[in-house]
Enzyme design. Structure first.
Site, mmCIF file in Angstrom:
data_model
loop_
_atom_site.group_PDB
_atom_site.id
_atom_site.type_symbol
_atom_site.label_atom_id
_atom_site.label_comp_id
_atom_site.label_asym_id
_atom_site.label_seq_id
_atom_site.Cartn_x
_atom_site.Cartn_y
_atom_site.Cartn_z
ATOM 1 N N LYS A 51 -6.008 40.280 -14.217
ATOM 2 C CA LYS A 51 -6.031 40.891 -12.889
ATOM 3 C C LYS A 51 -5.623 42.353 -13.028
ATOM 4 O O LYS A 51 -4.603 42.661 -13.653
ATOM 5 C CB LYS A 51 -5.092 40.156 -11.941
ATOM 6 C CG LYS A 51 -5.176 40.638 -10.492
ATOM 7 C CD LYS A 51 -4.383 39.712 -9.579
ATOM 8 C CE LYS A 51 -4.539 40.098 -8.122
ATOM 9 N NZ LYS A 51 -3.826 39.173 -7.211
ATOM 10 N N GLY A 53 -10.352 41.347 -4.758
ATOM 11 C CA GLY A 53 -9.689 41.196 -3.481
ATOM 12 C C GLY A 53 -8.777 42.374 -3.234
ATOM 13 O O GLY A 53 -8.028 42.785 -4.113
ATOM 14 N N VAL A 85 -10.446 40.956 -10.912
ATOM 15 C CA VAL A 85 -10.084 39.986 -11.937
ATOM 16 C C VAL A 85 -11.245 39.838 -12.900
ATOM 17 O O VAL A 85 -12.383 39.580 -12.486
ATOM 18 C CB VAL A 85 -9.727 38.613 -11.339
ATOM 19 C CG1 VAL A 85 -9.299 37.642 -12.437
ATOM 20 C CG2 VAL A 85 -8.620 38.749 -10.303
ATOM 21 N N ASP A 133 -0.447 31.635 1.368
ATOM 22 C CA ASP A 133 -1.912 31.679 1.365
ATOM 23 C C ASP A 133 -2.494 30.481 0.621
ATOM 24 O O ASP A 133 -3.388 30.623 -0.213
ATOM 25 C CB ASP A 133 -2.406 32.990 0.751
ATOM 26 C CG ASP A 133 -3.842 33.319 1.174
ATOM 27 O OD1 ASP A 133 -4.280 32.829 2.242
ATOM 28 O OD2 ASP A 133 -4.525 34.066 0.448
#
Length: 311
Positions: free
Chosen positions: A41, A21, A26, A132
């Protein structure tokens, strides 16, 4: 982009890619010291200084939220230009569960929503707004309990985005009306997102064009909590995760907030909230948002807030 080193910081063996992302990726990993699986990550070498600082801020904000319902950060650092965060590896995600079972029984949905609300309560106490909350950012442990992840676009107390005034970070379907208008983020925005998530769990409908009507036969406390969570006036929602968790766990109030119920179609009294009309697709880059498991959608910086936003 070159692949990361197979052994990170002399400790973490990196395996397959779990998700990506923004600029981050990840990977599944294995901690040699403690002999356990982890998720790692990574931010690649050569990333802009601002992106590196945001990545570090993400780790600090995530680590500041200590709660069983928040997947913990285990380690952080840098190796050969790769900045990394190490997290527990979860068994699955709510997004994956919903692909198998789009509609959940009310008791199961209420339990998961209560766990997410309790995790958000810890974040709000720490001065962090997640911004989020969505199925891809709720992982599930071996016992099926919800574990909140991805503080990549979270905001600490007094924090600012540094984005132009007409852009907002988030995932369109879960953004509150006030965030769509460009208002600053508050805990009430996370409460809204949990309310939208609840509608999705109980109906199987992704809220792309408005909230679906809730099933008529729901436990009163669950029904009342979800209606309160998606009140269009943030001042009339539960103030934060703790207030929402209490509402989900407790008996139904004798009276809902004024305006919480609007007659709907047929016999149900659930509102169908409008979503602003769609706008032309204009995109801004988002750095450093991702997921610990594959299948999470990216959070997006939406231009044209005063108009509409789309994913």
């Amino acid at each position: 982009m070159a692949p990361p080193p197979p052994l990170l910081a002399g400790r973490y063996d990196l395996g397959g890619l779990l998700g990506a992302g923004g600029m981050a990726v990840v990977h599944r990993g294995h901690d040699r010291v403690l002999d356990r699986p982890v998720a790692v990550k990574l931010l690649p070498p050569g990333s802009p200084a601002a992106a590196v600082e945001r990545f570090r801020d993400e780790g600090r904000r995530h680590a500041a939220v200590r709660h069983p319902g928040v997947l913990p950060v285990l380690d952080a650092g840098a190796d050969r230009g790769w900045h990394f965060l190490v997290l527990e590896l979860a068994a699955g995600s709510l997004a994956q569960l919903l692909r198998r079972r789009p509609v959940l029984p009310p008791a199961e949905a209420a339990a998961l929503l209560g766990q997410v609300a309790a995790a958000l309560a810890a974040a709000h106490r720490a001065g962090v707004v997640h911004r989020d909350v969505k199925p891809g950012n709720v992982l599930l442990d071996d016992g099926g309990r919800a574990r909140l992840i991805d503080f990549g676009i979270s905001l600490g107390a007094g924090g600012v985005d540094g984005l132009p005034a007409d852009q907002v970070l988030g995932t369109r379907e879960y953004l509150s009306p006030e965030r769509l208008r460009g208002a600053p983020a508050t805990p009430a925005d996370d409460v809204w997102a949990v309310g939208v998530l609840g509608h999705q769990l109980l109906t199987g409908v992704r809220p792309a064009d408005g909230l679906p009507a809730l099933p008529a036969a729901l436990p009163p406390a669950l029904h009342a909590a979800l209606l309160a969570a998606v009140h269009p006036d943030p001042a009339r929602r539960p103030a934060d995760g703790a207030a929402l968790a209490a509402l989900l766990a407790g008996p139904a109030p004798t009276a809902l907030p004024v305006g919480a119920l609007v007659p709907g179609d047929g016999d149900d009294a659930t509102r169908r909230l409008p979503v602003p009309a769609r706008a032309p697709r204009r995109w801004a880059a988002v750095a450093l948002t991702g997921c610990v498991l594959a299948g999470g959608a990216l959070a997006t910086a939406f231009p044209g807030v005063a108009a509409a936003v789309v994913r």
